[in-house]
Design an enzyme around this catalytic site. Sequence first.
Site, PDB file in Angstrom:
ATOM      1  N   SER A   1       0.823  -1.211   0.000  1.00 14.98           N
ATOM      2  CA  SER A   1       0.000   0.000   0.000  1.00 14.98           C
ATOM      3  C   SER A   1       0.856   1.259   0.000  1.00 14.98           C
ATOM      4  CB  SER A   1      -0.888   0.004   1.246  1.00 14.98           C
ATOM      5  OG  SER A   1      -1.492   1.271   1.428  1.00 14.98           O
TER       6      SER A   1
ATOM      7  N   TYR B   1      -2.044   5.561  -4.381  1.00 16.05           N
ATOM      8  CA  TYR B   1      -3.159   6.455  -4.065  1.00 16.05           C
ATOM      9  C   TYR B   1      -2.855   7.840  -4.597  1.00 16.05           C
ATOM     10  CZ  TYR B   1      -6.097   3.778  -0.837  1.00 16.05           C
ATOM     11  OH  TYR B   1      -6.978   2.898  -0.291  1.00 16.05           O
TER      12      TYR B   1
ATOM     13  N   THR C   1      -5.617   2.435  -7.197  1.00 15.80           N
ATOM     14  CA  THR C   1      -6.885   2.230  -6.479  1.00 15.80           C
ATOM     15  C   THR C   1      -7.795   3.411  -6.781  1.00 15.80           C
ATOM     16  OG1 THR C   1      -5.868   0.875  -4.792  1.00 15.80           O
ATOM     17  CG2 THR C   1      -7.934   1.955  -4.199  1.00 15.80           C
TER      18      THR C   1
ATOM     19  N   LYS D   1      -7.682  -1.043  -9.607  1.00 13.60           N
ATOM     20  CA  LYS D   1      -8.339  -1.737  -8.474  1.00 13.60           C
ATOM     21  C   LYS D   1      -9.558  -0.946  -8.009  1.00 13.60           C
ATOM     22  CE  LYS D   1      -7.393  -3.386  -3.739  1.00 13.60           C
ATOM     23  NZ  LYS D   1      -7.960  -2.403  -2.818  1.00 13.60           N
TER      24      LYS D   1
ATOM     25  N   HIS E   1     -13.296  -2.663  -1.915  1.00 10.95           N
ATOM     26  CA  HIS E   1     -12.387  -2.110  -0.900  1.00 10.95           C
ATOM     27  C   HIS E   1     -12.721  -2.711   0.477  1.00 10.95           C
ATOM     28  CE1 HIS E   1      -9.421   1.352  -0.571  1.00 10.95           C
ATOM     29  NE2 HIS E   1      -9.547   0.995   0.687  1.00 10.95           N
TER      30      HIS E   1
HETATM   31  C1  FMN Z   1      -7.277  -2.385   7.214  1.00  9.87           C
HETATM   32  C2  FMN Z   1      -7.400  -2.254   5.728  1.00  9.87           C
HETATM   33  C3  FMN Z   1      -6.640  -1.311   5.057  1.00  9.87           C
HETATM   34  C4  FMN Z   1      -6.737  -1.210   3.671  1.00  9.87           C
HETATM   35  N1  FMN Z   1      -5.927  -0.348   3.013  1.00  9.87           N
HETATM   36  C5  FMN Z   1      -5.944  -0.310   1.670  1.00  9.87           C
HETATM   37  C6  FMN Z   1      -5.004   0.475   0.963  1.00  9.87           C
HETATM   38  O1  FMN Z   1      -4.157   1.134   1.543  1.00  9.87           O
HETATM   39  N2  FMN Z   1      -5.086   0.487  -0.388  1.00  9.87           N
HETATM   40  C7  FMN Z   1      -6.018  -0.229  -1.088  1.00  9.87           C
HETATM   41  O2  FMN Z   1      -6.065  -0.202  -2.315  1.00  9.87           O
HETATM   42  N3  FMN Z   1      -6.904  -1.021  -0.433  1.00  9.87           N
HETATM   43  C8  FMN Z   1      -6.871  -1.076   0.919  1.00  9.87           C
HETATM   44  N4  FMN Z   1      -7.722  -1.907   1.577  1.00  9.87           N
HETATM   45  C9  FMN Z   1      -8.648  -2.771   0.798  1.00  9.87           C
HETATM   46  C10 FMN Z   1      -7.979  -4.128   0.485  1.00  9.87           C
HETATM   47  O3  FMN Z   1      -6.973  -3.974  -0.470  1.00  9.87           O
HETATM   48  C11 FMN Z   1      -8.978  -5.155  -0.047  1.00  9.87           C
HETATM   49  O4  FMN Z   1      -9.666  -4.595  -1.136  1.00  9.87           O
HETATM   50  C12 FMN Z   1      -9.972  -5.691   0.970  1.00  9.87           C
HETATM   51  O5  FMN Z   1      -9.429  -5.723   2.263  1.00  9.87           O
HETATM   52  C13 FMN Z   1     -10.414  -7.087   0.582  1.00  9.87           C
HETATM   53  O6  FMN Z   1     -11.421  -7.548   1.398  1.00  9.87           O
HETATM   54  P1  FMN Z   1     -11.206  -8.551   2.654  1.00  9.87           P
HETATM   55  O7  FMN Z   1     -10.589  -7.734   3.748  1.00  9.87           O
HETATM   56  O8  FMN Z   1     -12.616  -8.968   2.950  1.00  9.87           O
HETATM   57  O9  FMN Z   1     -10.335  -9.709   2.218  1.00  9.87           O
HETATM   58  C14 FMN Z   1      -7.652  -2.033   2.959  1.00  9.87           C
HETATM   59  C15 FMN Z   1      -8.400  -2.978   3.658  1.00  9.87           C
HETATM   60  C16 FMN Z   1      -8.280  -3.101   5.017  1.00  9.87           C
HETATM   61  C17 FMN Z   1      -9.089  -4.147   5.722  1.00  9.87           C
HETATM   62  C1  7N5 Z   2      -6.388   6.651   2.576  1.00  9.59           C
HETATM   63  C2  7N5 Z   2      -6.981   5.431   3.128  1.00  9.59           C
HETATM   64  C3  7N5 Z   2      -6.096   4.607   4.001  1.00  9.59           C
HETATM   65  C4  7N5 Z   2      -6.039   3.177   3.663  1.00  9.59           C
HETATM   66  C5  7N5 Z   2      -7.253   2.508   3.155  1.00  9.59           C
HETATM   67  O1  7N5 Z   2      -7.400   2.306   1.988  1.00  9.59           O
HETATM   68  C6  7N5 Z   2      -8.258   1.987   4.039  1.00  9.59           C
HETATM   69  O2  7N5 Z   2      -8.227   2.229   5.251  1.00  9.59           O
HETATM   70  O3  7N5 Z   2      -9.185   1.310   3.539  1.00  9.59           O
END
Ligand code: FMN
Ligand code: 7N5
Length: 377
Positions: free
Chosen positions: A127, A151, A177, A238, A262
């Site tokens: 990330s 991002y 993303t 994404k 997401h």
């Molecule tokens: C705590 C957390 C932080 C995340 N941060 C990002 C991120 O920084 N960038 C991004 O593209 N997606 C982020 N996501 C989304 C994940 O890439 C992903 O799409 C999602 O967690 C998939 O679903 P799942 O948690 O049910 O497996 C985040 C998800 C979680 C749970």
């Molecule tokens: C700028 C968002 C921080 C990371 C993220 O994608 C999330 O928390 O889901």
Amino acid sequence: MTGLTQRRRGPDEQPRPTDAAPPYLDLDLLEARARTSLAPEVFDYYAGGAGAEVTLAEAPQAWRSWRLRPRVLRGVDRADLGTTLLGSPVRTPVGVAPWAYQGMAHPDGELATARAAAAVGALMTVSTSATRSVEEVAAAAAGSPSWFQLYRQHSPGHTDDLARRAGDAGYRALVLTVDLPVLGRRRRDLRHDFALPAGLRMANQPGPGSAAPEPGPPWTTADIGRFAELSGLPVVVKGVLRGDDAVACVRAGASAVWVSTHGGRQADLVVPSAHALPEVVDAVRGEPAPDGTDVEVYVDGGVRSGVDALVALALGARAVFLGRPVVWGLATGGADGVAEVLAGVSAELAHALLLCGAAGPADTGPDLLVRAGWPPR
Ligand SMILES: Cc1cc2nc3c(=O)[nH]c(=O)nc-3n(C[C@H](O)[C@H](O)[C@H](O)COP(=O)(O)O)c2cc1C
Ligand SMILES: CCCCC(=O)C(=O)O
């Protein structure tokens, strides 16, 4: 006490965080342990979703709205999970989704996740909002294929700089993303007034690391080709949930699209990934990637077992990414915990493939599936 001699839980009994490790991957147990070991606001940041968390809750159920039609007597006695993702060989199609602020889960943060993914032969997506720098995580991956997730930054020059650094550091793709034009309304974070704990920093971004960052100017499809050129990397988009958007991304130069809600953290009441995936797969069929190969489609959201992953592959995904299961693995066991999750879900997938008479990820297809419910729809 070993897991093998453990008393079985009753059907309504919640896993206890003190239970010994069972002889199979128990993600509920890992989550229960993470809940006790993490500060409540950190656990809630990781676990939570947007709004009333309807999309969050529906994601795993949506995979389970399919039933398998196993093939028999096909002479398949071995399933090999090896495949390629944008030309990079991986030992499993189960990868790590990008997730932010990993230093809150474990002191080694993203470095531990990178080492685990490399050990298992799984692809990690790093990330932008990491607590370690683009270059540090690349070094920890030690040449194992990894992607960098980008991002929009407040300053366009900073965004461009991150894209260039990802190319220079040896990442194999840039993941844009696009489902975060603004941050989702995450009630748990608002209640806690969540912010990155003192002592941790966003290694690639200026600012305090709050749950309500201000993103930069909106991106359009024109940015896809621009970032591919800047970074010298294939671009994955994404956060796509519609066929028309997927086609627009590919025509603008994307090599792959990643179906995602997401993790239910952006808009609530969004169609689950499992339901959006077939539309996206159909739409991009016959649309060539910039290098002339077939466009790849990936998916994440609510994948909690190898059987869920098999459904995703059968629906046309080339890879399946895990978010929260990896969070719980890192929080409870560092690099070993992440490896346990990735290897555990991969082993379940290999087993499910064999039970369905499929020799590997490429040997799957919609013939393996029927909608749940009787009569089948
Ligand atoms: C705590 C957390 C932080 C995340 N941060 C990002 C991120 O920084 N960038 C991004 O593209 N997606 C982020 N996501 C989304 C994940 O890439 C992903 O799409 C999602 O967690 C998939 O679903 P799942 O948690 O049910 O497996 C985040 C998800 C979680 C749970
Ligand atoms: C700028 C968002 C921080 C990371 C993220 O994608 C999330 O928390 O889901």
